[in-house]
Scaffold this motif. Structure first.
Motif, mmCIF file in Angstrom:
data_model
loop_
_atom_site.group_PDB
_atom_site.id
_atom_site.type_symbol
_atom_site.label_atom_id
_atom_site.label_comp_id
_atom_site.label_asym_id
_atom_site.label_seq_id
_atom_site.Cartn_x
_atom_site.Cartn_y
_atom_site.Cartn_z
ATOM 1 N N ASP A 57 40.988 24.763 -42.830
ATOM 2 C CA ASP A 57 40.232 23.571 -42.448
ATOM 3 C C ASP A 57 40.072 23.480 -40.937
ATOM 4 N N GLU A 58 41.132 23.798 -40.202
ATOM 5 C CA GLU A 58 41.063 23.733 -38.745
ATOM 6 C C GLU A 58 40.083 24.763 -38.192
ATOM 7 N N ARG A 59 40.063 25.917 -38.812
ATOM 8 C CA ARG A 59 39.119 26.929 -38.334
ATOM 9 C C ARG A 59 37.689 26.450 -38.498
ATOM 10 N N SER A 60 37.411 25.787 -39.607
ATOM 11 C CA SER A 60 36.080 25.234 -39.824
ATOM 12 C C SER A 60 35.758 24.160 -38.787
ATOM 13 N N GLN A 61 36.741 23.321 -38.477
ATOM 14 C CA GLN A 61 36.547 22.275 -37.473
ATOM 15 C C GLN A 61 36.310 22.877 -36.084
ATOM 16 N N ALA A 62 36.968 23.999 -35.796
ATOM 17 C CA ALA A 62 36.865 24.617 -34.474
ATOM 18 C C ALA A 62 35.456 25.102 -34.162
ATOM 19 N N LEU A 63 34.632 25.284 -35.187
ATOM 20 C CA LEU A 63 33.252 25.732 -34.958
ATOM 21 C C LEU A 63 32.453 24.719 -34.150
ATOM 22 N N ALA A 64 32.944 23.473 -34.095
ATOM 23 C CA ALA A 64 32.242 22.450 -33.321
ATOM 24 C C ALA A 64 32.225 22.790 -31.833
ATOM 25 N N ILE A 65 33.199 23.560 -31.368
ATOM 26 C CA ILE A 65 33.255 23.892 -29.939
ATOM 27 C C ILE A 65 32.087 24.795 -29.565
ATOM 28 N N VAL B 188 21.726 18.637 -20.164
ATOM 29 C CA VAL B 188 22.411 19.736 -20.855
ATOM 30 C C VAL B 188 23.854 19.349 -21.159
ATOM 31 N N LEU B 189 24.532 18.833 -20.154
ATOM 32 C CA LEU B 189 25.925 18.447 -20.340
ATOM 33 C C LEU B 189 26.047 17.300 -21.337
ATOM 34 N N GLY B 190 25.148 16.334 -21.245
ATOM 35 C CA GLY B 190 25.179 15.215 -22.185
ATOM 36 C C GLY B 190 24.951 15.659 -23.613
ATOM 37 N N THR B 191 24.044 16.608 -23.806
ATOM 38 C CA THR B 191 23.774 17.128 -25.155
ATOM 39 C C THR B 191 25.012 17.791 -25.737
ATOM 40 N N ALA B 192 25.672 18.623 -24.939
ATOM 41 C CA ALA B 192 26.862 19.319 -25.425
ATOM 42 C C ALA B 192 27.983 18.337 -25.742
ATOM 43 N N ARG B 193 28.183 17.363 -24.875
ATOM 44 C CA ARG B 193 29.255 16.395 -25.099
ATOM 45 C C ARG B 193 28.981 15.527 -26.316
ATOM 46 N N SER B 194 27.742 15.165 -26.523
ATOM 47 C CA SER B 194 27.397 14.370 -27.704
ATOM 48 C C SER B 194 27.667 15.146 -28.982
ATOM 49 N N ALA B 195 27.361 16.424 -28.955
ATOM 50 C CA ALA B 195 27.557 17.250 -30.144
ATOM 51 C C ALA B 195 29.031 17.342 -30.520
ATOM 52 N N ILE B 196 29.888 17.504 -29.541
ATOM 53 C CA ILE B 196 31.305 17.670 -29.865
ATOM 54 C C ILE B 196 31.970 16.329 -30.140
ATOM 55 N N ALA B 197 31.404 15.239 -29.610
ATOM 56 C CA ALA B 197 31.975 13.915 -29.859
ATOM 57 C C ALA B 197 31.863 13.528 -31.329
ATOM 58 N N GLU B 198 30.905 14.110 -32.018
ATOM 59 C CA GLU B 198 30.693 13.794 -33.436
ATOM 60 C C GLU B 198 31.554 14.646 -34.364
ATOM 61 N N ALA B 199 32.308 15.583 -33.815
ATOM 62 C CA ALA B 199 33.057 16.527 -34.649
ATOM 63 C C ALA B 199 34.384 15.937 -35.103
ATOM 64 N N ASP B 200 34.726 16.175 -36.350
ATOM 65 C CA ASP B 200 36.019 15.755 -36.889
ATOM 66 C C ASP B 200 37.090 16.777 -36.519
ATOM 67 N N GLY B 201 38.278 16.273 -36.208
ATOM 68 C CA GLY B 201 39.426 17.147 -36.010
ATOM 69 C C GLY B 201 39.478 17.859 -34.684
ATOM 70 N N VAL B 202 38.572 17.549 -33.762
ATOM 71 C CA VAL B 202 38.527 18.213 -32.459
ATOM 72 C C VAL B 202 38.808 17.182 -31.370
ATOM 73 N N VAL B 203 39.831 17.430 -30.561
ATOM 74 C CA VAL B 203 40.182 16.538 -29.453
ATOM 75 C C VAL B 203 39.823 17.265 -28.158
ATOM 76 N N LEU B 204 38.821 16.770 -27.472
ATOM 77 C CA LEU B 204 38.303 17.449 -26.289
ATOM 78 C C LEU B 204 39.247 17.284 -25.105
ATOM 79 N N ASP B 205 39.531 18.390 -24.439
ATOM 80 C CA ASP B 205 40.267 18.363 -23.173
ATOM 81 C C ASP B 205 39.259 18.241 -22.039
ATOM 82 N N TYR B 206 38.306 19.174 -21.982
ATOM 83 C CA TYR B 206 37.222 19.062 -21.014
ATOM 84 C C TYR B 206 35.999 19.790 -21.535
ATOM 85 N N LEU B 207 34.839 19.362 -21.064
ATOM 86 C CA LEU B 207 33.589 20.070 -21.274
ATOM 87 C C LEU B 207 32.767 19.831 -20.008
#
Length: 279
Positions: free
Chosen positions: A191-199, A219-238
């Motif tokens: 499950d975590e591997r599937s979640q990691a695809l959000a990166i 560009v940066l806003g688009t990338a951050r928005s995409a990862i903000a919607e991901a389950d199971g992913v806690v962003l350190d930095y983008l």
């Protein structure tokens, strides 16, 4: 393939293998991404040297040094398959016979992003890279672009210290689904591997925005928005940075940029990056 576990054995093996010399440095747990580095070295030089060493100086007190995978037999099999001439597998006593008194200062790039999250990490990286460079004396060395900040720092050290080594980048190797290959992927559950695809998905969304003419901010806003919607992913930095200096890019800049990300998926911290062209 000659396997060397001491500095003396390495020196003797190098004397027996004349010609141009390529070096690939690894921490083991080798995968197809490492194989790409080895293939590049094999094609470019007469002698291919690979090191396998889990360097304690680049791990923090709460990081996974003891748990880091060390499948030595499998690593040696892969090295031999890729045509390695000399494999250097030193012990801690060989690399650090005493606590190092002279240290490499990696400078300001080492205090941001990975360096901020992992204080002292890059000082430990450059310490061991410098030592292995001195032991192997390569003409060229190959580093993966997945560790882009590390690559930038190694290049800077080689240039600033006039080491005369050609530092060559090798593109990120990805699985078919886009996940960047990493030794730490072995920690992920299914499950975590599937979640990691959000990166990688977020980075790809940012690159597509750049290709469509978006500004650096967009560009940066688009990338951050995409990862903000991901389950199971806690962003350190983008971040969107200069690939050479790792300084964050100004809003209206054009030219080359690098989207770099780090995130936690479960208890595993993963990094990835993707180049963009800002028009």
């Amino acid at each position: 393939m000659r396997v060397c576990r001491t500095r003396h054995e390495l020196a003797a093996a190098l004397d027996e293998h004349p010609g141009t010399r390529a070096l690939v440095m690894t921490m083991g747990a080798l995968h197809d991404g490492h194989a790409q580095l080895l293939k590049a070295g094999r094609e470019a030089a007469d002698v291919l040297v690979a090191s396998v060493y889990v360097n304690p100086l680049q791990f923090g007190p709460n990081e996974d040094f003891d748990a880091y995978p060390r499948p030595v037999d499998a690593d040696l099999t892969l090295l031999e398959r890729e045509g390695t001439d000399i494999a250097f597998l030193p012990t801690d006593d060989q690399m650090y016979p005493r606590e190092p008194l002279v240290r490499i200062d990696p400078g300001p790039i080492a205090t941001i992003l990975e360096g901020k999250t992992r204080p002292g990490h890059f000082a430990g990286v450059l310490q061991v890279v410098h030592k292995v460079f001195n032991l192997v004396r390569p003409d060229m060395t190959f580093f993966g672009q997945k560790d882009a900040q590390q690559l930038a720092l190694v290049r800077t050290m080689v240039e600033d210290l006039n080491m005369g080594i050609d530092v060559r980048p090798v593109p990120i190797k990805r699985d078919d689904d886009g996940l960047a290959l990493s030794s730490r992927n072995s920690y992920l559950s299914a499950d975590e591997r599937s979640q990691a695809l959000a990166i990688s998905g977020a980075l790809r969304a940012g690159r597509e925005a750049a290709d469509a003419g978006a500004t650096a901010t967009e560009v940066l806003g688009t990338a951050r928005s995409a990862i903000a919607e991901a389950d199971g992913v806690v962003l350190d930095y983008l971040v969107l940075v200069n690939p050479d200096t790792f300084e964050e890019l100004a809003p209206g800049v054009t030219g080359r940029g690098l989207l770099a990300a780090a995130a936690w998926v479960g208890t595993t911290r993963l990094i990835d990056n993707m180049e963009v062209e800002l028009r």
